[in-house]
Write an enzyme that holds these catalytic residues in place. Structure first.
Site, PDB file in Angstrom:
ATOM      1  N   GLU A 188       0.830  -1.212   0.000  1.00  0.00           N
ATOM      2  CA  GLU A 188       0.000   0.000   0.000  1.00  0.00           C
ATOM      3  C   GLU A 188       0.861   1.258   0.000  1.00  0.00           C
ATOM      4  O   GLU A 188       0.773   2.114   0.895  1.00  0.00           O
ATOM      5  CB  GLU A 188      -0.954  -0.022   1.208  1.00  0.00           C
ATOM      6  CG  GLU A 188      -1.939  -1.191   1.143  1.00  0.00           C
ATOM      7  CD  GLU A 188      -3.013  -1.171   2.214  1.00  0.00           C
ATOM      8  OE1 GLU A 188      -2.769  -0.597   3.287  1.00  0.00           O
ATOM      9  OE2 GLU A 188      -4.088  -1.736   1.987  1.00  0.00           O
ATOM     10  N   GLU A 382      -5.338  -8.533  -0.954  1.00  0.00           N
ATOM     11  CA  GLU A 382      -6.007  -8.315   0.331  1.00  0.00           C
ATOM     12  C   GLU A 382      -7.463  -8.009   0.060  1.00  0.00           C
ATOM     13  O   GLU A 382      -7.779  -7.157  -0.772  1.00  0.00           O
ATOM     14  CB  GLU A 382      -5.418  -7.111   1.094  1.00  0.00           C
ATOM     15  CG  GLU A 382      -4.122  -7.368   1.778  1.00  0.00           C
ATOM     16  CD  GLU A 382      -3.669  -6.195   2.634  1.00  0.00           C
ATOM     17  OE1 GLU A 382      -4.520  -5.506   3.218  1.00  0.00           O
ATOM     18  OE2 GLU A 382      -2.449  -5.981   2.702  1.00  0.00           O
TER      19      GLU A 382
HETATM   20  C1  BGP Z   1      -4.359  -2.980   4.899  1.00  0.00           C
HETATM   21  C2  BGP Z   1      -3.022  -3.467   5.375  1.00  0.00           C
HETATM   22  C3  BGP Z   1      -3.041  -4.671   6.232  1.00  0.00           C
HETATM   23  C4  BGP Z   1      -4.290  -4.776   7.055  1.00  0.00           C
HETATM   24  C5  BGP Z   1      -5.567  -4.421   6.409  1.00  0.00           C
HETATM   25  C6  BGP Z   1      -6.764  -4.322   7.308  1.00  0.00           C
HETATM   26  O1  BGP Z   1      -4.320  -1.614   4.851  1.00  0.00           O
HETATM   27  O2  BGP Z   1      -2.142  -3.716   4.309  1.00  0.00           O
HETATM   28  O3  BGP Z   1      -1.826  -4.717   6.901  1.00  0.00           O
HETATM   29  O4  BGP Z   1      -4.201  -4.979   8.332  1.00  0.00           O
HETATM   30  O5  BGP Z   1      -5.446  -3.228   5.713  1.00  0.00           O
HETATM   31  O6  BGP Z   1      -6.686  -3.174   8.076  1.00  0.00           O
HETATM   32  P1  BGP Z   1      -6.925  -3.171   9.627  1.00  0.00           P
HETATM   33  O7  BGP Z   1      -6.002  -4.197  10.174  1.00  0.00           O
HETATM   34  O8  BGP Z   1      -6.634  -1.812  10.092  1.00  0.00           O
HETATM   35  O9  BGP Z   1      -8.337  -3.561   9.804  1.00  0.00           O
END
Ligand code: BGP
Length: 484
Positions: A188, A382
């Site tokens: 990201e 993701e």
């Molecule tokens: C993305 C990241 C992850 C992750 C996910 C969910 O931005 O790459 O590392 O954790 O989001 O976000 P969160 O854990 O804040 O719910």
């Protein structure tokens, strides 16, 4: 037409959110190890939960605590990796995305030689994956740069970090190239401007007169250069390897069809895509550069930078997709949080408890937009739903809401593939519960596998299959055909 035969179904995690073992095996402190869980902060206020100051960093460094620094303990994947990989294999995973913690190989980022104990850990993980026929997808930088580099250089704002990162990547390619063919450079990368410390080790107090935002764009430029340099290196060192960029796909719709809303939306989307444009097209978009210059935010570039960026573009485009948002010029428009963003609420979409707006059609729109724009293979690395889960008396976990989320997103994905989008694979975030990147909570659960641990680290760490575990297994078995 359906999902290709060799479609890479799997799941994704990041070292700093699962490994734990923060001070074991010679590991150094990373920026994630000083991220504090703040029980009294509104979890919808991502600015408050990710806020950082020099004072808090120093306080954290002097503290051995793991209760309020949950990323130090993760879910102890470091000691549970065999069990976890076996569960992924049971679901039929073809691929597993993980990251290599820079600080496990180079504790401060500046050592001449890597830490052999750290290398041995990843070697063991990759061997186990090979034995289980699970393809590794490896992120080289996922929110875990050495803290020492943040403190000494203000993170990625300083060009010297490029050489240090290249040294780390060289070791990764040399030692793990025989196992790993799919690499991602920066997780990201666009998030630098949203949480600059987590992504790029930028400490606001160190930014001085230049200002934090200018530092962010400088860091982004340095990461573009680093990305090009490591792609070059990967091609020299690892036969048949492919490099992907990784973007937070923040698809934004206009809140209304008022031209002012449409214009504001266009601006947002172009800003989001800029980070991928540079890495695919090999050049800065003229309009963005012009805008940065006008605002006094244009990064310093050295001779040769743009040449490198032009020459070593990526092989594929990977991205995270969780939600969409809308944009409006109306200052009173109701806002709602998303993935470390605050957008205008879309009245047509439901939201999770954390305010993220669930939008499967937005995934199809995003896939079509990205494929049409870049004409590169795409990889969804993701996607998932963070929710509280309830463990029943008999130990079962009925997460129908999660199954519904995935089903609707897989349908959308299938439609895009049928329309001709070239999609290499899909790794859910996350196949197993882990520590949240944004809130440091454990109770925001994403997994098909439940981990017995609460926000303060209480629990046995036992792993349990949720209903979604069996459902995803069936999806993979049928290569995405059986979504019932
Ligand atoms: C993305 C990241 C992850 C992750 C996910 C969910 O931005 O790459 O590392 O954790 O989001 O976000 P969160 O854990 O804040 O719910």
């Amino acid at each position: 037409m359906s999902f290709p035969k060799n479609f890479l179904w799997g799941g994704a995690v990041a070292a700093n959110q699962v490994e734990g073992a923060w001070n074991i095996g010679g590991k150094g402190l990373s920026v994630a190890d000083v991220a504090a869980y703040k029980p009294n902060v509104d979890v919808k206020d991502y600015k408050a939960s990710t806020a950082v100051s020099l004072e808090n960093i120093k306080k954290a460094m002097a503290d051995e605590d793991t209760v309020y620094y949950p990323k130090r303990r993760g879910i102890d994947f470091y000691h549970h990796y065999k069990e976890d990989l076996a569960l992924f294999a049971e679901m039929g995973f073809k691929a597993f995305r993980l990251s290599i913690a820079w600080t496990r190989l180079f504790p401060t980022g500046e050592e001449e030689l890597p830490n052999e104990e750290g290398l041995a850990f990843y070697e063991a993980v990759f061997r186990e994956m090979q034995r289980l026929h699970i393809e590794p997808i490896v992120t080289l930088s996922h929110y875990e740069m050495p803290l020492a580099l943040a403190l000494k250089y203000n993170g990625w704002t300083d060009r010297r970090v490029i050489d240090l990162f290249e040294r780390f990547c060289r070791v990764c390619f040399e030692r793990f190239g025989k196992y790993v063919k799919y690499w991602l450079n920066f997780n990201e990368i666009d998030s630098i401007i949203r949480h600059s410390f987590i992504t790029a080790g930028i400490i606001p107090e160190y930014c001085g007169e230049r200002g934090e935002l200018a530092c962010c764009y400088q860091a982004a430029h340095n990461q573009f250069v680093a990305g090009a340099r490591v792609t070059k290196l990967m091609r020299e060192l690892v036969d048949g390897a492919k490099m992907g960029l990784m973007l937070t796909k923040l698809t934004t719709y206009p809140r209304t069809c008022a031209p002012e809303d449409v214009a504001a939306t266009q601006k947002k989307n172009l800003e989001n895509l800029f980070y991928a444009d540079v890495q695919v097209f090999g050049e800065y978009p003229a309009l963005i550069l012009q805008d940065l210059k006008r605002r006094g935010l244009a990064p310093c570039m050295e001779p040769g930078d743009l040449d490198l960026i032009r020459k070593y573009t990526v092989d594929f485009v990977s991205f995270s997709y969780y939600m969409t948002m809308t944009e409006s010029v109306d200052p009173n428009a109701e806002r709602t949080p998303g993935n470390t963003v605050l957008g205008v609420k879309n009245p047509y979409l439901p939201s999770s408890e954390w305010g993220w707006q669930v939008d499967p059609t937005g995934l199809r729109i995003s896939l079509i937009e990205l494929y049409d724009r870049y004409r590169k293979p795409l990889f969804i690395v993701e996607n998932g739903l963070g929710m509280r889960d309830t463990v029943e008396e008999d130990g079962s976990i009925h997460d129908a809401y999660r199954i519904d989320y995935f089903r609707s997103h897989f349908r959308a994905m299938k439609e895009a593939v049928e329309e001709g989008v070239e999609l290499m694979g899909y790794t859910s975030w996350a196949p197993i519960d882990l520590v949240s990147a944004g809130t440091n909570q454990m109770s925001k659960r994403y997994g098909f596998i439940y981990v017995d641990q609460d926000d303060l680290g209480n629990g046995s760490l036992a792993r349990t299959r949720k209903d979604s575990f069996y459902w995803y297994k069936k999806v993979i078995e049928s290569n995405g055909e059986d979504l019932t």
